[in-house]
Design a protein around this motif. Structure first.
Motif, PDB file in Angstrom:
ATOM      1  N   TYR A 101       8.427  -6.755  -1.963  1.00  0.00           N
ATOM      2  CA  TYR A 101       7.374  -5.743  -2.312  1.00  0.00           C
ATOM      3  C   TYR A 101       7.101  -4.775  -0.990  1.00  0.00           C
ATOM      4  O   TYR A 101       7.543  -5.160   0.136  1.00  0.00           O
ATOM      5  N   SER A 102       6.932  -3.719  -1.343  1.00  0.00           N
ATOM      6  CA  SER A 102       6.783  -2.559  -0.369  1.00  0.00           C
ATOM      7  C   SER A 102       5.506  -1.933  -0.600  1.00  0.00           C
ATOM      8  O   SER A 102       5.024  -1.808  -1.539  1.00  0.00           O
ATOM      9  N   ALA A 103       4.933  -1.505   0.659  1.00  0.00           N
ATOM     10  CA  ALA A 103       3.493  -0.783   0.463  1.00  0.00           C
ATOM     11  C   ALA A 103       3.681   0.768  -0.236  1.00  0.00           C
ATOM     12  O   ALA A 103       2.815   1.420  -0.914  1.00  0.00           O
ATOM     13  N   GLN A 104       4.926   1.037  -0.300  1.00  0.00           N
ATOM     14  CA  GLN A 104       5.349   2.226  -1.179  1.00  0.00           C
ATOM     15  C   GLN A 104       5.249   2.361  -2.473  1.00  0.00           C
ATOM     16  O   GLN A 104       4.962   3.135  -3.276  1.00  0.00           O
ATOM     17  N   LYS A 105       5.175   0.767  -3.077  1.00  0.00           N
ATOM     18  CA  LYS A 105       4.750   0.906  -4.410  1.00  0.00           C
ATOM     19  C   LYS A 105       3.557   0.429  -4.814  1.00  0.00           C
ATOM     20  O   LYS A 105       3.174   0.304  -6.099  1.00  0.00           O
TER      21      LYS A 105
ATOM     22  N   VAL B 184      -0.848  -0.282  -3.568  1.00  0.00           N
ATOM     23  CA  VAL B 184      -1.747  -1.364  -3.301  1.00  0.00           C
ATOM     24  C   VAL B 184      -1.823  -2.547  -4.217  1.00  0.00           C
ATOM     25  O   VAL B 184      -2.010  -2.453  -5.323  1.00  0.00           O
ATOM     26  N   LEU B 185      -1.833  -3.820  -3.471  1.00  0.00           N
ATOM     27  CA  LEU B 185      -1.742  -4.992  -4.355  1.00  0.00           C
ATOM     28  C   LEU B 185      -3.454  -5.225  -4.628  1.00  0.00           C
ATOM     29  O   LEU B 185      -4.118  -5.104  -3.597  1.00  0.00           O
ATOM     30  N   SER B 186      -3.972  -5.538  -5.481  1.00  0.00           N
ATOM     31  CA  SER B 186      -5.259  -5.878  -5.774  1.00  0.00           C
ATOM     32  C   SER B 186      -5.251  -7.658  -6.317  1.00  0.00           C
ATOM     33  O   SER B 186      -4.176  -8.092  -6.902  1.00  0.00           O
TER      34      SER B 186
END
Length: 77
Positions: free
Chosen positions: A68-72, A74-76
């Motif tokens: 996972y990368s923040a560029q992908k 926001v995770l919720s």
């Protein structure tokens, strides 16, 4: 050894001079690795969708993972 890490993010053109490394090339890398170390698992860091987008059958590639990368986004929860 736990495994042979073949290549990092072959699907990202920016990592490889403007063109992604093909799925067939990844499988060829795995095949070569198995010719040297037949029982050593072959590994690649690549998106599952990208690997699955090819019509090839992965015979020599044993495992893949994605990170996972923040560029992908926001995770919720």
């Amino acid at each position: 050894l736990m495994g042979h890490y073949l290549i990092d993010e072959p699907d990202l053109p920016s990592q490889w001079g403007g063109a992604p490394v093909s799925q067939a090339t990844v499988e060829s890398l795995a095949k070569y690795s198995k010719s040297l170390w037949p029982s050593l698992p072959t590994l690649v860091m690549a998106r599952a969708r990208w690997l699955a987008a090819s019509s090839i059958t992965y015979t020599y590639l044993d495992a893949a993972w994605g990170q996972y990368s923040a560029q992908k986004g926001v995770l919720s929860t």
